[in-house]
Design an enzyme around this catalytic site. Structure first.
Site, PDB file in Angstrom:
ATOM      1  N   GLN A   1       0.851  -1.176   0.000  1.00 58.23           N
ATOM      2  CA  GLN A   1       0.000   0.000   0.000  1.00 58.23           C
ATOM      3  C   GLN A   1       0.897   1.239   0.000  1.00 58.23           C
ATOM      4  O   GLN A   1       2.052   1.186   0.418  1.00 58.23           O
ATOM      5  CB  GLN A   1      -0.902   0.015   1.241  1.00 58.23           C
ATOM      6  CG  GLN A   1      -1.663  -1.276   1.505  1.00 58.23           C
ATOM      7  CD  GLN A   1      -2.693  -1.575   0.439  1.00 58.23           C
ATOM      8  OE1 GLN A   1      -3.252  -0.668  -0.158  1.00 58.23           O
ATOM      9  NE2 GLN A   1      -2.947  -2.862   0.206  1.00 58.23           N
ATOM     10  N   HIS A   2       0.359   2.358  -0.452  1.00 57.14           N
ATOM     11  CA  HIS A   2       1.137   3.592  -0.437  1.00 57.14           C
ATOM     12  C   HIS A   2       1.424   4.024   0.994  1.00 57.14           C
ATOM     13  O   HIS A   2       0.601   3.825   1.895  1.00 57.14           O
ATOM     14  CB  HIS A   2       0.379   4.704  -1.164  1.00 57.14           C
ATOM     15  CG  HIS A   2       0.358   4.542  -2.648  1.00 57.14           C
ATOM     16  ND1 HIS A   2       1.452   4.769  -3.440  1.00 57.14           N
ATOM     17  CD2 HIS A   2      -0.643   4.172  -3.491  1.00 57.14           C
ATOM     18  CE1 HIS A   2       1.148   4.554  -4.709  1.00 57.14           C
ATOM     19  NE2 HIS A   2      -0.125   4.188  -4.767  1.00 57.14           N
TER      20      HIS A   2
END
Length: 491
Positions: free
Chosen positions: A126-127
């Site tokens: 995930q970012h």
């Protein structure tokens, strides 16, 4: 139901359950979570190994002249007919297409599809909430870097064919307009509201930034990049002629970066300290709740209003209330700088053609210089540096760090694929040659069967990982079938 998050698409994500692996006990991590990833990694390694060995064995078995001719009739050799004929006849000429660049592009695109589909629910796919790096934060600058390299190689080829400057400008403008239209219309599509609805339309976006970056880089190459390589350069400048000959381009890039630094650190933002780079919300002890992104966020909110990304990665952790777009105006300046580093990689290939050692050494030098710059700017910390590494802001340290990674990765692929010929880039080669089709397709169809389905056991990484790998693998397979049919979507 588990719905995938698409960090780069500007509409509200559906309610979903995210498995938080950061807060789990250690025994749970090793006994339940990582075995799924380990099994998947081993299976992928076997698939990649087979994709390398099978074509190699097949080529070794092509002994007759007739079969050799058939083996050479593929899109990789169709770029240059004379080169293709020389290869088939056992000559020394090689295909004019840089396979490592296609493989690099395809690798970045494959990782992007996987993380956009959910990354198996793992936090490192995930970012990053704000500062720092995860796997998901690597792929966008890789694309920008590749654009810069491709611009130099493509324009150099068209220059040799005698294509005029006006024709180049028409081609560049057309491509830019098409990318902007696709970004605005297709990726803002909603089955409920139709193709466009101003109430939720996101003006910035991934393809919009790629299109604008491509336009600026192409202008740089059109007006100040058409240089003839001197046969005998002065000794003092021969080691840096690929830089010195293009001093107007460097001057423009330096001015752009100076603009970014001045606006970022000197622009007065109401209610915020000068040069603020934080996430706002409850960050910094809640002192600056309405300062998300500092000058970058302030400019975007002033220009776009609410027509920007409403669910930034910092929203969940820092409880921010303001929209913030990672593809905003100020960050586009550093996107151009990132693309210009890719242009430098292309110039090295053009200047040192058939001098592979020189190319690899210069790639290594650039990687070291940029890596040291990133270390100095960030002080090798996540939050404590002069300019933290931040994908949302496209900070200068982020650009230098990603530039270092890009030179290293392209250099490794160039050595393995184009120099030694140990690998031809499969299976990443296929999506790399149809990147626009795969990117738009996965953005539009990612929520539909057979690319995704309802999750039965939400606490299991096994099903999430299987689903995300399945969806990603389908797009690689589609790209392979299009490759076999010689269908390549170009604009």
């Amino acid at each position: 139901m588990f719905a995938f998050t698409q960090p780069e698409v500007g509409r509200e994500p559906k309610n979903h359950t995210r498995i938080n692996t950061q807060s789990q006990p250690a025994d749970f991590l090793f006994s339940f979570i990582f075995p799924a990833l380990l099994v998947a990694a081993l299976l992928l390694a076997v698939i990649v190994l087979l994709s390398v060995l099978v074509p190699y064995i097949y080529r070794r078995c092509c002994t007759s002249k007739c079969i050799k001719v058939i083996c050479c009739q593929d899109p990789l050799h169709s770029v240059d007919n004379e080169a293709a004929e020389a290869v088939c006849d056992g000559g020394e000429a090689k295909p004019s297409r840089l396979l490592s660049l296609d493989a690099f592009r395809g690798f970045a695109l494959t990782v992007m599809v996987f993380v956009n589909y959910g990354g198996g629910g793992y936090w490192f796919f995930q970012h990053a909430p704000w500062n720092g790096l995860t796997v998901a934060d690597l792929v966008m600058p890789w694309f920008v870097f590749i654009i810069g390299t491709s611009v130099v190689l493509a324009f150099s080829s068209m220059q040799r064919r005698g294509v005029g400057r006006l024709q180049l400008l028409r081609k560049v403008t057309w491509r830019t307009v098409v990318l902007l239209i696709i970004g605005f219309c297709f990726l803002n599509y909603s089955p409920r509201d139709g193709p466009l609805s101003w109430s939720w339309l996101r003006i910035p976006g991934v393809l919009q930034r790629l299109g604008f970056t491509y336009f600026v880089l192409s202008l740089l190459q059109t007006f100040w990049g058409q240089k003839q390589i001197p046969e005998r350069a002065p000794q003092w400048s021969s080691a840096a002629q690929d830089v010195l000959l293009f001093w107007p381009q460097w001057l423009i890039i330096i001015l752009l970066e100076t603009l970014w630094l001045c606006v970022t650190f000197l622009l007065p933002v109401p209610g915020c300290p000068a040069g603020y780079l934080g996430a706002g919300g409850i960050g910094d002890d809640g002192l600056y709740p309405n300062c998300t992104g500092g000058a970058a966020g302030y400019i975007d909110r002033w220009v776009f209003g609410d027509n920007m990304f409403r669910y930034p990665t910092c929203k969940e952790m820092y409880l921010t209330v303001l929209p913030f777009d990672p593809e905003g105006i100020l960050g586009t300046i550093n996107s151009i700088v990132m693309g210009f580093l890719g242009m430098q990689a292309g110039k090295i290939i053009v200047f040192y053609k058939r001098k592979n050692i020189h190319i690899l050494c210069r790639y290594l030098v650039w990687a070291v210089i940029l890596g040291i710059s990133a270390a100095i700017l960030s002080k090798c910390t996540r939050d404590g540096g002069f300019i933290p590494v931040n994908k949302n802001l496209w900070s200068l340290s982020y650009v230098t760090a990603m530039g270092s990674f890009s030179f290293l990765l392209l250099g490794i692929m160039f050595f393995i694929i184009d120099v030694k010929g140990w690998w031809r880039g499969q299976p990443f080669l296929y999506p790399g040659m149809n990147s626009i089709f795969v990117y738009v397709g996965h953005s539009l169809l990612g929520f539909y069967f057979p690319f995704s389905w309802e999750i039965g056991f939400q606490q299991s990484h096994w099903e999430l990982l299987l689903q995300n790998l399945w969806g990603t693998g389908l797009w690689v397979l589609i790209a392979f079938l299009l490759y076999r049919k010689k269908f390549f979507l170009k604009i």
